[in-house]
Motif scaffolding. Sequence first.
Motif, PDB file in Angstrom:
ATOM      1  N   ARG A  12     -36.838-182.310  -2.617  1.00 48.53           N
ATOM      2  CA  ARG A  12     -38.212-182.095  -2.089  1.00 48.53           C
ATOM      3  C   ARG A  12     -38.310-181.684  -0.552  1.00 48.53           C
ATOM      4  NH1 ARG A  12     -40.765-185.363  -6.126  1.00 48.53           N
ATOM      5  NH2 ARG A  12     -40.940-183.986  -7.850  1.00 48.53           N
ATOM      6  N   GLN A  13     -37.492-182.804  -0.021  1.00 47.37           N
ATOM      7  CA  GLN A  13     -37.534-182.649   1.358  1.00 47.37           C
ATOM      8  C   GLN A  13     -36.757-181.713   1.921  1.00 47.37           C
ATOM      9  OE1 GLN A  13     -36.230-186.819   2.498  1.00 47.37           O
ATOM     10  NE2 GLN A  13     -38.036-187.586   1.816  1.00 47.37           N
ATOM     11  N   LEU A  14     -35.539-181.212   1.441  1.00 50.90           N
ATOM     12  CA  LEU A  14     -34.812-180.236   1.972  1.00 50.90           C
ATOM     13  C   LEU A  14     -35.435-179.010   1.572  1.00 50.90           C
ATOM     14  CD1 LEU A  14     -31.319-181.567   0.503  1.00 50.90           C
ATOM     15  CD2 LEU A  14     -31.936-181.379   2.930  1.00 50.90           C
ATOM     16  N   VAL A  15     -36.040-178.835   0.415  1.00 53.35           N
ATOM     17  CA  VAL A  15     -36.676-177.401   0.001  1.00 53.35           C
ATOM     18  C   VAL A  15     -38.138-177.051   0.930  1.00 53.35           C
ATOM     19  CG1 VAL A  15     -37.793-176.077  -1.919  1.00 53.35           C
ATOM     20  CG2 VAL A  15     -35.505-177.411  -2.049  1.00 53.35           C
ATOM     21  N   GLY A  16     -38.785-178.217   1.118  1.00 54.81           N
ATOM     22  CA  GLY A  16     -40.071-177.898   1.747  1.00 54.81           C
ATOM     23  C   GLY A  16     -40.297-179.062   2.505  1.00 54.81           C
ATOM     24  N   ARG A  17     -41.129-178.431   3.627  1.00 55.96           N
ATOM     25  CA  ARG A  17     -41.661-179.330   4.722  1.00 55.96           C
ATOM     26  C   ARG A  17     -42.571-180.289   4.252  1.00 55.96           C
ATOM     27  NH1 ARG A  17     -41.625-174.443   8.172  1.00 55.96           N
ATOM     28  NH2 ARG A  17     -44.047-174.698   7.935  1.00 55.96           N
ATOM     29  N   GLU A  18     -42.606-181.527   4.744  1.00 48.25           N
ATOM     30  CA  GLU A  18     -43.750-182.371   4.344  1.00 48.25           C
ATOM     31  C   GLU A  18     -45.084-181.770   4.312  1.00 48.25           C
ATOM     32  OE1 GLU A  18     -43.210-185.215   2.333  1.00 48.25           O
ATOM     33  OE2 GLU A  18     -41.185-184.491   2.045  1.00 48.25           O
ATOM     34  N   ASP A  19     -45.176-181.113   5.717  1.00 45.77           N
ATOM     35  CA  ASP A  19     -46.637-180.765   6.121  1.00 45.77           C
ATOM     36  C   ASP A  19     -47.154-179.508   5.288  1.00 45.77           C
ATOM     37  OD1 ASP A  19     -45.708-178.978   9.196  1.00 45.77           O
ATOM     38  OD2 ASP A  19     -44.522-179.059   7.272  1.00 45.77           O
ATOM     39  N   GLU A  20     -46.208-178.887   4.573  1.00 49.30           N
ATOM     40  CA  GLU A  20     -46.630-177.862   3.704  1.00 49.30           C
ATOM     41  C   GLU A  20     -47.325-178.146   2.451  1.00 49.30           C
ATOM     42  OE1 GLU A  20     -43.371-174.220   3.862  1.00 49.30           O
ATOM     43  OE2 GLU A  20     -42.612-175.952   2.841  1.00 49.30           O
ATOM     44  N   ASP A  56     -40.133-168.687   5.592  1.00 51.30           N
ATOM     45  CA  ASP A  56     -40.420-169.679   5.935  1.00 51.30           C
ATOM     46  C   ASP A  56     -41.291-170.491   5.239  1.00 51.30           C
ATOM     47  OD1 ASP A  56     -42.186-167.957   6.560  1.00 51.30           O
ATOM     48  OD2 ASP A  56     -43.053-169.068   8.155  1.00 51.30           O
ATOM     49  N   GLU A  57     -41.755-169.700   3.937  1.00 51.02           N
ATOM     50  CA  GLU A  57     -42.712-170.579   3.016  1.00 51.02           C
ATOM     51  C   GLU A  57     -42.358-170.687   1.590  1.00 51.02           C
ATOM     52  OE1 GLU A  57     -46.668-168.843   3.080  1.00 51.02           O
ATOM     53  OE2 GLU A  57     -46.300-167.989   5.047  1.00 51.02           O
ATOM     54  N   LEU A  58     -42.532-171.834   0.986  1.00 43.23           N
ATOM     55  CA  LEU A  58     -42.257-172.103  -0.491  1.00 43.23           C
ATOM     56  C   LEU A  58     -42.441-170.709  -1.395  1.00 43.23           C
ATOM     57  CD1 LEU A  58     -43.100-175.750  -1.238  1.00 43.23           C
ATOM     58  CD2 LEU A  58     -40.862-174.914  -0.726  1.00 43.23           C
ATOM     59  N   ALA A  59     -41.980-170.682  -2.454  1.00 47.32           N
ATOM     60  CA  ALA A  59     -42.372-169.643  -3.340  1.00 47.32           C
ATOM     61  C   ALA A  59     -42.041-170.089  -4.663  1.00 47.32           C
ATOM     62  CB  ALA A  59     -41.483-168.258  -3.108  1.00 47.32           C
ATOM     63  N   VAL A  60     -42.423-169.579  -5.920  1.00 46.57           N
ATOM     64  CA  VAL A  60     -42.064-169.540  -7.234  1.00 46.57           C
ATOM     65  C   VAL A  60     -40.724-168.525  -7.490  1.00 46.57           C
ATOM     66  CG1 VAL A  60     -42.858-169.530  -9.422  1.00 46.57           C
ATOM     67  CG2 VAL A  60     -44.327-170.481  -7.910  1.00 46.57           C
ATOM     68  N   LEU A  61     -39.840-169.109  -7.937  1.00 46.05           N
ATOM     69  CA  LEU A  61     -38.697-168.264  -8.385  1.00 46.05           C
ATOM     70  C   LEU A  61     -38.750-168.246  -9.686  1.00 46.05           C
ATOM     71  CD1 LEU A  61     -36.141-166.358  -7.830  1.00 46.05           C
ATOM     72  CD2 LEU A  61     -34.861-168.742  -7.812  1.00 46.05           C
ATOM     73  N   GLY A  89     -42.011-166.673 -24.631  1.00 47.72           N
ATOM     74  CA  GLY A  89     -42.497-165.358 -25.083  1.00 47.72           C
ATOM     75  C   GLY A  89     -41.627-164.433 -25.494  1.00 47.72           C
ATOM     76  N   ASP A  90     -41.901-163.186 -25.796  1.00 44.00           N
ATOM     77  CA  ASP A  90     -40.956-162.026 -26.258  1.00 44.00           C
ATOM     78  C   ASP A  90     -39.950-162.149 -24.817  1.00 44.00           C
ATOM     79  OD1 ASP A  90     -41.966-161.591 -28.449  1.00 44.00           O
ATOM     80  OD2 ASP A  90     -43.348-159.797 -27.576  1.00 44.00           O
ATOM     81  N   ILE A  91     -40.428-162.132 -23.850  1.00 45.18           N
ATOM     82  CA  ILE A  91     -39.781-162.292 -22.654  1.00 45.18           C
ATOM     83  C   ILE A  91     -40.175-163.775 -22.054  1.00 45.18           C
ATOM     84  CG2 ILE A  91     -39.107-161.508 -20.328  1.00 45.18           C
ATOM     85  CD1 ILE A  91     -39.383-158.716 -21.101  1.00 45.18           C
ATOM     86  N   SER A  92     -39.189-164.599 -21.856  1.00 44.15           N
ATOM     87  CA  SER A  92     -39.350-165.744 -21.321  1.00 44.15           C
ATOM     88  C   SER A  92     -39.565-166.014 -20.035  1.00 44.15           C
ATOM     89  CB  SER A  92     -38.551-166.979 -22.031  1.00 44.15           C
ATOM     90  OG  SER A  92     -38.714-167.117 -23.459  1.00 44.15           O
ATOM     91  N   HIS A  93     -40.147-166.951 -19.306  1.00 42.60           N
ATOM     92  CA  HIS A  93     -40.331-167.001 -17.802  1.00 42.60           C
ATOM     93  C   HIS A  93     -39.700-168.450 -17.676  1.00 42.60           C
ATOM     94  CE1 HIS A  93     -43.262-163.673 -17.997  1.00 42.60           C
ATOM     95  NE2 HIS A  93     -42.259-163.379 -17.398  1.00 42.60           N
ATOM     96  N   ILE A  94     -38.676-168.505 -16.588  1.00 40.34           N
ATOM     97  CA  ILE A  94     -38.147-169.629 -16.301  1.00 40.34           C
ATOM     98  C   ILE A  94     -38.210-170.031 -14.739  1.00 40.34           C
ATOM     99  CG2 ILE A  94     -36.004-171.263 -15.984  1.00 40.34           C
ATOM    100  CD1 ILE A  94     -34.918-169.612 -18.345  1.00 40.34           C
ATOM    101  N   SER A  95     -39.314-170.745 -14.303  1.00 44.29           N
ATOM    102  CA  SER A  95     -40.054-170.896 -12.970  1.00 44.29           C
ATOM    103  C   SER A  95     -39.552-172.245 -12.313  1.00 44.29           C
ATOM    104  CB  SER A  95     -41.247-170.533 -13.192  1.00 44.29           C
ATOM    105  OG  SER A  95     -41.608-169.403 -13.886  1.00 44.29           O
ATOM    106  N   ARG A  96     -39.631-172.198 -11.244  1.00 42.04           N
ATOM    107  CA  ARG A  96     -39.896-173.536 -10.306  1.00 42.04           C
ATOM    108  C   ARG A  96     -40.131-173.279  -8.776  1.00 42.04           C
ATOM    109  NH1 ARG A  96     -33.832-176.335  -9.504  1.00 42.04           N
ATOM    110  NH2 ARG A  96     -32.959-174.784  -8.005  1.00 42.04           N
ATOM    111  N   VAL A  97     -40.554-174.056  -8.059  1.00 38.73           N
ATOM    112  CA  VAL A  97     -41.021-173.835  -6.828  1.00 38.73           C
ATOM    113  C   VAL A  97     -39.857-174.236  -5.806  1.00 38.73           C
ATOM    114  CG1 VAL A  97     -42.306-174.692  -4.853  1.00 38.73           C
ATOM    115  CG2 VAL A  97     -43.399-174.433  -7.042  1.00 38.73           C
ATOM    116  N   GLN A  98     -39.536-173.296  -4.903  1.00 33.23           N
ATOM    117  CA  GLN A  98     -38.450-173.580  -3.997  1.00 33.23           C
ATOM    118  C   GLN A  98     -38.470-172.882  -2.838  1.00 33.23           C
ATOM    119  OE1 GLN A  98     -35.244-172.578  -6.923  1.00 33.23           O
ATOM    120  NE2 GLN A  98     -34.425-171.441  -5.226  1.00 33.23           N
ATOM    121  N   LYS A  99     -37.695-173.030  -1.809  1.00 35.21           N
ATOM    122  CA  LYS A  99     -37.606-171.901  -0.534  1.00 35.21           C
ATOM    123  C   LYS A  99     -36.526-171.119  -1.227  1.00 35.21           C
ATOM    124  CE  LYS A  99     -39.555-173.294   3.300  1.00 35.21           C
ATOM    125  NZ  LYS A  99     -39.098-173.607   4.636  1.00 35.21           N
ATOM    126  N   LEU A 100     -36.808-169.669  -0.861  1.00 35.69           N
ATOM    127  CA  LEU A 100     -36.006-168.627  -1.304  1.00 35.69           C
ATOM    128  C   LEU A 100     -34.929-168.413  -0.013  1.00 35.69           C
ATOM    129  CD1 LEU A 100     -38.123-166.093  -3.116  1.00 35.69           C
ATOM    130  CD2 LEU A 100     -36.848-167.811  -4.239  1.00 35.69           C
TER     131      LEU A 100
END
Length: 133
Positions: A12-20, A56-61, A89-100
């Motif tokens: 979490r510290q590597l992926v996102g800044r604490e102040d975000e 520079d912002e987190l995203a959902v991949l 679902g018929d098309i499943s989604h696999i997601s997580r929050v991270q920096k891209l």
Amino acid sequence: MGLLGRLRDMLRQLVGREDEPALSIDDPTLVVVVEAFDIVEADSAALARSPRWRPDELAVLRHHVRIPADQVERARELLTPDGWVLVEGDISHISRVQKLDALHCSQERSRMASLAQRLGGEALGWDALQPAR
């Protein structure tokens, strides 16, 4: 705190800044900012052509995959330890929050393609979501 918990905190510290502010995969303000469904297009090119992506912002991949119904629980078992959430679902989604970035998008695309293939499915591509601005 166990080893897994410490590793998640480090990630979490590597992926996102604490102040975000925290971002959730079900945030109602999320909009698609990048799409990558063409297998011959490099992930770096997909990111570069997107004027809406804010690097520079987190995203959902979010990966779009087809997984046979009898393999969904196995997929969850494999994905959950790394913070991925699978929505079936018929098309499943696999997601997580991270920096891209191009490297991580490429690594995760390859991982999802391998996972889907091992489970008798197919990976269709990915998109990324960020809060609307």
